[in-house]
Design a protein around this motif. Structure first.
Motif, PDB file in Angstrom:
ATOM      1  N   MET A 184      36.849  28.732  55.581  1.00  0.00           N
ATOM      2  CA  MET A 184      36.431  28.904  54.209  1.00  0.00           C
ATOM      3  C   MET A 184      37.579  29.398  53.334  1.00  0.00           C
ATOM      4  SD  MET A 184      33.495  29.320  52.220  1.00  0.00           S
ATOM      5  CE  MET A 184      33.137  30.097  50.688  1.00  0.00           C
ATOM      6  N   LEU A 185      38.352  30.371  53.837  1.00  0.00           N
ATOM      7  CA  LEU A 185      39.451  30.887  53.023  1.00  0.00           C
ATOM      8  C   LEU A 185      40.461  29.811  52.656  1.00  0.00           C
ATOM      9  CD1 LEU A 185      40.313  34.441  54.366  1.00  0.00           C
ATOM     10  CD2 LEU A 185      39.376  33.822  52.158  1.00  0.00           C
ATOM     11  N   ASN A 186      40.669  28.834  53.548  1.00  0.00           N
ATOM     12  CA  ASN A 186      41.622  27.777  53.225  1.00  0.00           C
ATOM     13  C   ASN A 186      41.086  26.856  52.133  1.00  0.00           C
ATOM     14  OD1 ASN A 186      39.703  26.611  54.849  1.00  0.00           O
ATOM     15  ND2 ASN A 186      41.138  25.472  56.124  1.00  0.00           N
ATOM     16  N   LYS A 187      39.782  26.849  51.881  1.00  0.00           N
ATOM     17  CA  LYS A 187      39.182  26.049  50.811  1.00  0.00           C
ATOM     18  C   LYS A 187      39.202  26.780  49.472  1.00  0.00           C
ATOM     19  CE  LYS A 187      37.405  22.380  52.924  1.00  0.00           C
ATOM     20  NZ  LYS A 187      37.804  21.053  52.565  1.00  0.00           N
ATOM     21  N   LEU A 188      39.329  28.108  49.491  1.00  0.00           N
ATOM     22  CA  LEU A 188      39.266  28.871  48.250  1.00  0.00           C
ATOM     23  C   LEU A 188      40.243  28.402  47.179  1.00  0.00           C
ATOM     24  CD1 LEU A 188      38.607  32.587  49.203  1.00  0.00           C
ATOM     25  CD2 LEU A 188      37.152  31.058  47.904  1.00  0.00           C
ATOM     26  N   PRO A 189      41.508  28.140  47.492  1.00  0.00           N
ATOM     27  CA  PRO A 189      42.440  27.736  46.429  1.00  0.00           C
ATOM     28  C   PRO A 189      42.020  26.482  45.666  1.00  0.00           C
ATOM     29  CG  PRO A 189      43.654  28.372  48.377  1.00  0.00           C
ATOM     30  CD  PRO A 189      42.198  28.327  48.765  1.00  0.00           C
ATOM     31  N   GLU A 190      41.202  25.623  46.284  1.00  0.00           N
ATOM     32  CA  GLU A 190      40.712  24.441  45.574  1.00  0.00           C
ATOM     33  C   GLU A 190      39.815  24.826  44.413  1.00  0.00           C
ATOM     34  OE1 GLU A 190      38.903  21.222  47.814  1.00  0.00           O
ATOM     35  OE2 GLU A 190      39.888  21.987  49.622  1.00  0.00           O
ATOM     36  N   PHE A 191      39.033  25.882  44.592  1.00  0.00           N
ATOM     37  CA  PHE A 191      37.997  26.236  43.632  1.00  0.00           C
ATOM     38  C   PHE A 191      38.229  27.567  42.932  1.00  0.00           C
ATOM     39  CE2 PHE A 191      36.109  23.771  47.100  1.00  0.00           C
ATOM     40  CZ  PHE A 191      35.686  22.665  46.385  1.00  0.00           C
ATOM     41  N   CYS A 192      38.970  28.467  43.575  1.00  0.00           N
ATOM     42  CA  CYS A 192      39.111  29.832  43.067  1.00  0.00           C
ATOM     43  C   CYS A 192      40.561  30.261  43.020  1.00  0.00           C
ATOM     44  CB  CYS A 192      38.349  30.806  43.958  1.00  0.00           C
ATOM     45  SG  CYS A 192      36.588  30.524  44.040  1.00  0.00           S
ATOM     46  N   GLU A 193      40.797  31.259  42.186  1.00  0.00           N
ATOM     47  CA  GLU A 193      42.088  31.929  42.147  1.00  0.00           C
ATOM     48  C   GLU A 193      41.840  33.431  42.209  1.00  0.00           C
ATOM     49  OE1 GLU A 193      43.713  30.584  38.483  1.00  0.00           O
ATOM     50  OE2 GLU A 193      42.313  31.730  37.259  1.00  0.00           O
ATOM     51  N   ILE A 194      42.818  34.165  42.653  1.00  0.00           N
ATOM     52  CA  ILE A 194      42.683  35.614  42.723  1.00  0.00           C
ATOM     53  C   ILE A 194      42.741  36.169  41.310  1.00  0.00           C
ATOM     54  CG2 ILE A 194      43.733  37.763  43.508  1.00  0.00           C
ATOM     55  CD1 ILE A 194      44.739  36.209  45.969  1.00  0.00           C
ATOM     56  N   LEU A 195      41.708  36.908  40.936  1.00  0.00           N
ATOM     57  CA  LEU A 195      41.677  37.564  39.631  1.00  0.00           C
ATOM     58  C   LEU A 195      42.222  38.989  39.750  1.00  0.00           C
ATOM     59  CD1 LEU A 195      40.856  37.606  36.651  1.00  0.00           C
ATOM     60  CD2 LEU A 195      38.570  38.324  37.383  1.00  0.00           C
ATOM     61  N   VAL A 196      41.777  39.723  40.781  1.00  0.00           N
ATOM     62  CA  VAL A 196      42.234  41.097  41.014  1.00  0.00           C
ATOM     63  C   VAL A 196      42.516  41.250  42.503  1.00  0.00           C
ATOM     64  CG1 VAL A 196      41.651  43.545  40.845  1.00  0.00           C
ATOM     65  CG2 VAL A 196      40.777  41.947  39.125  1.00  0.00           C
ATOM     66  N   GLU A 197      43.730  41.650  42.828  1.00  0.00           N
ATOM     67  CA  GLU A 197      44.078  41.872  44.230  1.00  0.00           C
ATOM     68  C   GLU A 197      43.563  43.227  44.703  1.00  0.00           C
ATOM     69  OE1 GLU A 197      48.250  41.358  44.899  1.00  0.00           O
ATOM     70  OE2 GLU A 197      48.178  39.227  44.437  1.00  0.00           O
ATOM     71  N   ASN A 198      43.219  43.284  45.982  1.00  0.00           N
ATOM     72  CA  ASN A 198      42.812  44.528  46.638  1.00  0.00           C
ATOM     73  C   ASN A 198      41.786  45.314  45.825  1.00  0.00           C
ATOM     74  OD1 ASN A 198      44.600  44.104  48.877  1.00  0.00           O
ATOM     75  ND2 ASN A 198      46.256  44.630  47.476  1.00  0.00           N
ATOM     76  N   ILE A 199      40.694  44.652  45.515  1.00  0.00           N
ATOM     77  CA  ILE A 199      39.654  45.216  44.650  1.00  0.00           C
ATOM     78  C   ILE A 199      39.100  46.538  45.178  1.00  0.00           C
ATOM     79  CG2 ILE A 199      37.731  43.907  45.659  1.00  0.00           C
ATOM     80  CD1 ILE A 199      38.211  44.356  41.919  1.00  0.00           C
ATOM     81  N   ASP A 200      39.040  46.707  46.497  1.00  0.00           N
ATOM     82  CA  ASP A 200      38.490  47.936  47.069  1.00  0.00           C
ATOM     83  C   ASP A 200      39.405  49.143  46.878  1.00  0.00           C
ATOM     84  OD1 ASP A 200      36.230  46.600  47.866  1.00  0.00           O
ATOM     85  OD2 ASP A 200      36.899  46.294  49.926  1.00  0.00           O
ATOM     86  N   GLN A 201      40.650  48.898  46.459  1.00  0.00           N
ATOM     87  CA  GLN A 201      41.596  49.996  46.246  1.00  0.00           C
ATOM     88  C   GLN A 201      41.492  50.586  44.837  1.00  0.00           C
ATOM     89  OE1 GLN A 201      43.397  51.085  48.889  1.00  0.00           O
ATOM     90  NE2 GLN A 201      42.234  49.523  49.973  1.00  0.00           N
ATOM     91  N   LEU A 202      40.709  49.946  43.962  1.00  0.00           N
ATOM     92  CA  LEU A 202      40.595  50.414  42.579  1.00  0.00           C
ATOM     93  C   LEU A 202      39.676  51.623  42.478  1.00  0.00           C
ATOM     94  CD1 LEU A 202      40.141  47.037  40.636  1.00  0.00           C
ATOM     95  CD2 LEU A 202      42.250  48.313  41.045  1.00  0.00           C
ATOM     96  N   SER A 203      39.906  52.436  41.462  1.00  0.00           N
ATOM     97  CA  SER A 203      38.981  53.530  41.160  1.00  0.00           C
ATOM     98  C   SER A 203      37.674  52.910  40.660  1.00  0.00           C
ATOM     99  CB  SER A 203      39.572  54.427  40.073  1.00  0.00           C
ATOM    100  OG  SER A 203      39.611  53.721  38.834  1.00  0.00           O
ATOM    101  N   HIS A 204      36.608  53.708  40.632  1.00  0.00           N
ATOM    102  CA  HIS A 204      35.324  53.196  40.144  1.00  0.00           C
ATOM    103  C   HIS A 204      35.447  52.665  38.722  1.00  0.00           C
ATOM    104  CE1 HIS A 204      33.041  54.311  43.604  1.00  0.00           C
ATOM    105  NE2 HIS A 204      33.340  55.597  43.491  1.00  0.00           N
TER     106      HIS A 204
END
Length: 114
Positions: free
Chosen positions: A1-21
């Motif tokens: 599935m991850l190899n298909k992501l670039p066809e349809f999606c782009e990264i908007l925010v990297e490492n989202i779990d590292q952000l503050s609330h």
């Protein structure tokens, strides 16, 4: 599935779990994510479509420490580990927030991908 992501999606925010609330809430503003789908489909008993759109347009920071939100967040790792144990399927949790290439107002943070 991850190899298909670039066809349809782009990264908007990297490492989202590292952000503050607060930064996480800001990253979600102006787009509709998977957690907004029940409101958009008008099947959410707690929030109306109009209220959701107001929140997105006004760029209100949504309180992420509500008990139900906290419970869902706290249970993510447990549920993912139980899924892997029960199904035996290799599963990963991608670290980024993705945006649909053709519909840039749609975003997703995957809880897990097989």
């Amino acid at each position: 599935m991850l190899n298909k992501l670039p066809e349809f999606c782009e990264i908007l925010v990297e490492n989202i779990d590292q952000l503050s609330h607060e930064d996480y809430a800001k990253a979600r503003m102006g787009t509709f994510g998977a957690s907004d789908s029940s409101v958009l489909l008008d099947v959410n008993p707690y929030k109306t479509r109009e209220k959701l759109i107001q929140e997105k347009v006004k760029a209100e920071v949504i309180e992420l420490d509500k008990p139900i939100v906290r419970k869902g967040y706290d249970l993510e790792d447990y549920i993912l580990s139980r899924f892997i144990k029960e199904t035996g399927r290799d599963t990963i949790k991608p670290p980024h927030m993705y945006r649909h290439r053709d519909l840039p107002f749609l975003t997703v943070n995957f809880d897990g991908i097989c």
